[in-house]
Design a protein around this motif. Structure first.
Motif, short mmCIF file in Angstrom:
data_model
loop_
_atom_site.label_atom_id
_atom_site.label_comp_id
_atom_site.label_asym_id
_atom_site.label_seq_id
_atom_site.Cartn_x
_atom_site.Cartn_y
_atom_site.Cartn_z
N LEU A 14 0.46 -1.15 0.00
CA LEU A 14 0.27 0.75 -0.27
C LEU A 14 1.07 1.06 -0.28
O LEU A 14 0.30 2.25 -0.47
N LEU A 15 1.64 1.25 1.10
CA LEU A 15 2.75 2.23 0.87
C LEU A 15 4.08 2.36 -0.76
O LEU A 15 3.28 3.73 -0.78
N ALA A 18 1.16 4.18 -2.78
CA ALA A 18 1.21 5.84 -2.42
C ALA A 18 2.51 6.60 -3.27
O ALA A 18 2.26 7.39 -3.71
N LEU A 19 3.44 5.73 -2.87
CA LEU A 19 4.59 6.58 -2.86
C LEU A 19 5.12 6.51 -5.07
O LEU A 19 5.24 7.60 -5.61
N THR A 21 2.68 6.11 -7.04
CA THR A 21 1.25 6.86 -7.82
C THR A 21 1.23 8.87 -7.68
O THR A 21 1.40 9.76 -7.70
N GLY A 22 1.86 8.81 -5.87
CA GLY A 22 2.80 10.17 -6.14
C GLY A 22 3.78 10.83 -7.21
O GLY A 22 3.70 11.67 -6.95
N CYS A 23 4.53 9.79 -6.85
CA CYS A 23 5.97 10.74 -7.81
C CYS A 23 5.28 10.04 -9.17
O CYS A 23 5.49 11.51 -9.61
N GLN A 26 3.30 13.87 -9.16
CA GLN A 26 4.21 14.86 -9.63
C GLN A 26 5.07 15.16 -11.10
O GLN A 26 4.25 16.18 -11.63
N GLU A 89 -1.18 24.80 -6.66
CA GLU A 89 -1.41 24.60 -6.00
C GLU A 89 -0.67 23.59 -5.27
O GLU A 89 -0.95 22.60 -4.78
N ASP A 91 -1.33 22.24 -0.38
CA ASP A 91 -1.09 22.73 0.95
C ASP A 91 -0.17 22.77 1.66
O ASP A 91 -0.06 21.21 1.42
N SER A 101 8.62 22.64 2.86
CA SER A 101 9.05 22.25 1.81
C SER A 101 7.95 22.48 0.30
O SER A 101 8.79 22.15 -0.92
N VAL A 102 6.84 22.83 0.88
CA VAL A 102 5.90 23.51 -0.28
C VAL A 102 7.05 24.29 -1.25
O VAL A 102 6.99 23.97 -2.49
N LYS A 105 8.90 22.62 -3.61
CA LYS A 105 8.59 22.08 -4.31
C LYS A 105 8.24 22.68 -5.49
O LYS A 105 8.23 22.29 -6.75
N LYS A 109 10.65 21.54 -8.42
CA LYS A 109 10.07 20.95 -9.18
C LYS A 109 8.71 21.15 -10.16
O LYS A 109 9.40 20.69 -10.91
#
Lengths: 401, 294
Positions: A14-15, A18-19, A21-23, A26, A89, A91, A101-102, A105, A109
């Motif tokens: 699962l993790l 998430a990792l 798909t997260g990448c 982005q 955007e 959050d 971090s935002v 990023k 990125k």
């Protein structure tokens, strides 16, 4: 044991998912313009920095709404320099560590050319050195505290500063309402209040008004009888209260209890319905100044249009200061890019700094040589029948440094 | 050096990785107090903030070298940890938890009202001295230190106190003294972590160090597995990275984060790596291998 192992594997999968798909998500979203160094072929990216969750969310959500409206308006007219404006955007959940971090990023990125945010002074100060170092324009649509634009020449804000607003209000109080003798009430454990008192005192001195009594309270106090007794003896024409609405409401209650018929004036720290929820009839006639008041009847044409568009998109709700300033922030950036004929932050930041008398939806704006904004007008609101109504619209002038 | 580094690793990933490293140092400290010694504390963020403010003020206003201020920040946190520990560590369990929670709030309010810390406006313009290299170096140092501690006489004494304080006292262990030492070392690590935190964010605000931050760090330790050093590292890494990697789901981000916490606690009530003994695992594998080869 075996069951645990299966659960562990399930969790790791699962993790990992998430990792991955997260990448994927982005890189997917920013694939439009990567490695082009500040913008891409057909889009200009402007980052939004603010909270969409957590206790500062209400500011961030409104700012983002305004920004998106501005991007829509710009894109409808063919964008800027033939490119579409895209709002990226992110959050930060009102957390300091995530805010850093935002910003990082958005810059590395998403490769934005400018960031609008943060609505709070603290997080703007956190973002400013990062933006300055990476040569990305930061335009805060909410920071009012001291020490923001001093961080560097890429840092801007489009808010009404107390140093601009309070003198204009003071002039009105002294010359129009005849407050020659004034009592000032400061909340000593509230930095905003301490700073605002200083500004008011200087302005009062300039207009030859006399401070007949200075009272100190603390945020969280409930009993103000001692302070009000002293005010009663000093016989002022009015009370300037620089604290927040909770204490403001309770303070006025005590003033009426002791039979004084004085009115209170203060900054947007008093701007909340809590004022009359706590103060009741005692705060009727109290005055509060603010940088933006949605007033469809008397607003400038561009503001009227903005209010109508906002209402149409938000169930007839009126826009607040943050949405208006968020809208203006994106428009200001777009205008600067057009004038500089470039999306390179090192070029359009100079054009932005030259902004004079820009007719924004949150008032006209001029950047001083030190990049501090001077906004006009300031709205003086009055509590009438448990509602804020506009008492006066006052022009402002640049503070004398 | 830094330029070379950012050409290899994206600055955004560097930022997040540094945050992971910084939280690992703090979590290792808490693991020593709560995991190994069994003393429940809810005030870890306070020691983080003491270290952060001390180091930041030393480099910003007194221009001391970064590493020196970092260590001084750690020592300051340890000093306060010991001063607090002497009266408070006589309490146990929930009572200790509440007392440390109170201390955390005191520190936050004190920093809000002090002049030198910038009060509620916060402390800005801190030099950016944290980088991936010195953070990684200190993480390795911290891990090595706590591993050595855990497997020493000191570490065994702490475990004995955790399991049964009265029995430990009967065996001749001065429980109070050991608890205070553990508290001091844990707070020292928190202070070091705070120093890095300050020089990474370049801006500090007392409100950032409320009890929520203390619980966040406690989360890292409990989720990884109380008392397990690899667990603490994995727990911190997963929980610090999760909000960043979950950005693609936007507003559902924190919901999924919460769901992850619930799921992990259902399937692994003792934490991700809680109750896993790596030494024994390794030994068993070795035994198997030798049995097979013979």
């Amino acid at each position: 044991m075996k069951k645990n192992k299966i659960a562990l594997i399930f969790l790791s999968v699962l993790l990992m998912l998430a990792l991955v798909t997260g990448c994927g998500g982005q890189t997917g979203s920013s694939s439009g313009g990567e490695n082009k160094g500040g913008g891409s072929d057909d889009t200009i990216k402007i980052g939004f920095m603010g909270a969409l969750t957590g206790n500062e969310a209400s500011y961030g959500i409104e700012t983002l709404k305004g920004m998106k409206m501005a991007a829509e308006d710009l894109n409808k007219e063919g964008g800027v320099l033939g490119k579409r404006i895209e709002i990226v955007e992110s959050d930060h959940g009102s957390k300091l560590s995530e805010a850093a971090s935002v910003v990082q990023k958005l810059i590395s990125k998403d490769r934005v050319v400018a960031i609008v945010g943060d609505p709070t002074t603290g997080k703007t100060k956190l973002a400013a050195p990062i933006c300055q170092q990476n040569k990305v324009v930061l335009l805060s649509a909410g920071a009012v505290g001291p020490g923001v634009v001093e961080i560097g020449d890429y840092i801007f804000r489009d808010t009404l500063l107390d140093a601009v607003a309070a003198p204009a209000v003071t002039e009105y109080l002294v010359n129009k309402l005849g407050w020659k003798k004034v009592a000032i009430v400061t909340s000593t454990n509230n930095d905003y209040s301490v700073g605002l008192t200083k500004i008011f005192e200087e302005a009062l001195a300039r207009h030859n008004a006399q401070v007949v009594d200075k009272e100190s309270i603390q945020d969280g106090d409930q009993d103000f009888s001692a302070q009000v007794t002293r005010i009663k003896q000093a016989r002022p024409d009015g009370i300037i209260f620089t604290g927040y609405y909770t204490e403001g409401g309770l303070f006025m209650k005590e003033v009426r209890k002791q039979g004084l018929d004085l009115k209170m004036a203060g900054g947007d720290g008093l701007l909340s319905p809590v004022l009359w929820k706590l103060g009741g009839d005692a705060v009727e006639g109290s005055m509060v100044y603010t940088g933006f008041a949605a007033d469809p009847a008397n607003a400038a044409p561009q503001t009227k249009e903005f209010i109508q568009k906002y209402q149409a998109a938000n169930d007839n709700k009126l826009p607040d200061m943050f949405s208006a300033q968020g809208y203006d922030a994106v428009m200001l950036l777009a205008k600067a890019m057009k004038e500089a004929n470039s999306t390179d932050p090192s070029k359009f930041k100079d054009a932005l700094a030259k902004t004079r008398d820009y007719p924004g939806v949150s008032g006209s704006l001029t950047f001083l040589p030190n990049r501090e904004p001077v906004k006009s007008p300031v709205y003086l609101l009055e509590v009438k029948n448990q509602q804020f109504s506009i008492k006066a619209v006052l022009p402002t002038e640049a503070p004398k440094v | 050096m830094e330029q070379w580094l950012s050409s290899v690793i994206d600055p955004y990933y560097q930022q997040v990785l540094m945050l992971v490293g910084i939280y690992i140092i703090a979590a290792l400290g808490l693991n020593l107090i709560t995991g190994l010694c069994g003393q429940l504390t809810f005030g870890h963020a306070a020691f983080l903030s003491i270290g952060a403010y001390t180091a930041a003020i030393l480099t910003r206003d007194f221009h001391l070298p970064f590493i020196l201020s970092l260590v001084l920040g750690g020592l300051m946190a340890a000093l306060f940890g010991i001063l607090l520990g002497i009266p408070v560590l006589r309490l146990t369990g929930d009572y200790l938890g509440i007392a440390t929670l109170g201390f955390g709030e005191i520190v936050r309010v004190a920093f809000t009202n002090m002049k030198i810390t910038g009060g509620a406006i916060g402390l800005a313009a801190i030099p950016r001295a944290s980088n991936l290299i010195n953070v990684t170096f200190f993480v390795i140092l911290a891990v090595a230190a706590v591993v050595l501690l855990e497997n020493s006489r000191f570490g065994r004494a702490l475990k004995a106190i955790r399991e049964d304080e009265i029995a430990a006292e009967a065996m001749g262990i001065n429980a109070m003294w050991y608890k205070i030492q553990a508290f001091g070392i844990g707070c020292f690590l928190a202070g070091i972590s705070g120093g890095f935190y300050a020089h990474l964010l370049q801006y500090l605000n007392p409100n950032d160090f409320g009890f929520l931050k203390s619980f966040e760090i406690l989360n890292f330790v409990v989720l990884g597995g109380l008392g397990s050093i690899p667990g603490t590292i994995v727990g911190t890494t997963v929980l610090t990275l999760a909000p960043e990697f979950l950005r693609f789901v936007q507003e559902y981000r924190m919901m999924i984060y919460g769901l992850l916490l619930v799921l992990m606690m259902i399937f692994r009530p003792h934490g991700l790596l809680g109750g896993v003994n790596f030494r024994r695992l390794l030994r068993r594998r070795k035994q198997k291998a030798t049995a097979l080869s013979s």
